[in-house]
Write a protein that holds these residues in place. Structure first.
Motif: not given
Length: 229
Positions: A105-107, A144-150, A165-175, A127-131
């Motif tokens: 699931l490439d987003l 959202m389980s094991k999603a990649y949201a860098v 669950d187990r989502v990577n939010f590294e450097k994400a903007d969650l303001t 899901a691949l959600m980076s950028d």
């Protein structure tokens, strides 16, 4: 601010800050240990505690063998599927907690700004959600389980009643993101922007809470909601 804690029947810590409304629930290690219950924790609350702790303990155990994707890990090439961004509106129809899918699931780089209808309640497992941009989107009740949201942007995104669950939010903007009554387990927020995030009634593991509280961008009010010391 300190939290008031009690032990669940599964042996996991359930903590509720005195002023904050963030629930701390269940680590896998705690789930196998013996504990006691306060007298008032009985009946329906007791059964609910067993169910919540059992589910969260299973997620925590699964995360041991299925860690969040590291930012340095090599990702697959960007999908060339013409309608790949629209696939989020269908979601992952095969797997959820373990991130099983028939095709990725490439987003990445998709723009869902102010999307108020099509993302609600969807499963975006693995899901691949980076950028990608989800600013102002309604993502309530998503899984959202094991999603990649860098590096993704979730400014003002509504995650009410979601399972993160187990989502990577590294450097994400969650303001300004809203995690109201959200299960927030095993996820990482390294260098994420988290000013004015709402953590009302958020369910989060104790170890996860400790890690989350190290993020210095979390505002004072949000830290009180979480019970960060």
């Amino acid at each position: 601010m300190a939290s008031s804690c009690l032990a669940s029947p599964a042996g996991a810590a359930l903590c509720r800050p005195r002023r904050p409304r963030c629930r701390v629930a269940c680590s896998a290690a705690d789930a196998v240990e013996k504990s006691t219950e306060p007298a008032w924790f009985s009946g329906g609350a007791k059964n609910a505690g067993r169910l919540a702790c059992g589910v969260l303990a299973a997620w925590a155990m699964a995360s041991t063998s299925n860690p969040v994707i590291a930012a340095s890990q090599r990702l697959p090439p960007l999908s060339t599927e013409p309608n790949r961004c629209e696939r989020a509106f269908v979601g992952n129809t095969i797997g959820q907690a373990n991130g099983v899918y028939d095709k990725p699931l490439d987003l990445r780089f998709c723009d869902y700004t102010n999307e108020k209808t099509n993302l609600k309640g969807k499963s975006l497992a693995a899901a691949l959600m980076s950028d990608a941009k989800f600013d102002g989107a309604d993502m309530s009740e998503v899984v959202m389980s094991k999603a990649y949201a860098v590096g993704a942007s979730f400014k003002g995104t509504d995650f009410t009643n979601a399972v993160i669950d187990r989502v990577n939010f590294e450097k994400a903007d969650l303001t300004g993101a809203i995690f109201k009554n959200t299960v927030l387990s095993g996820s990482t927020f390294d260098d994420a922007k988290m000013e004015d995030v709402v953590f009302e009634d958020t369910i989060i593991g104790y170890i996860d809470l400790q890690k989350l509280c190290t993020n210095t961008s979390i505002s004072a009010d949000s830290r009180l909601e979480l019970g960060c010391r």
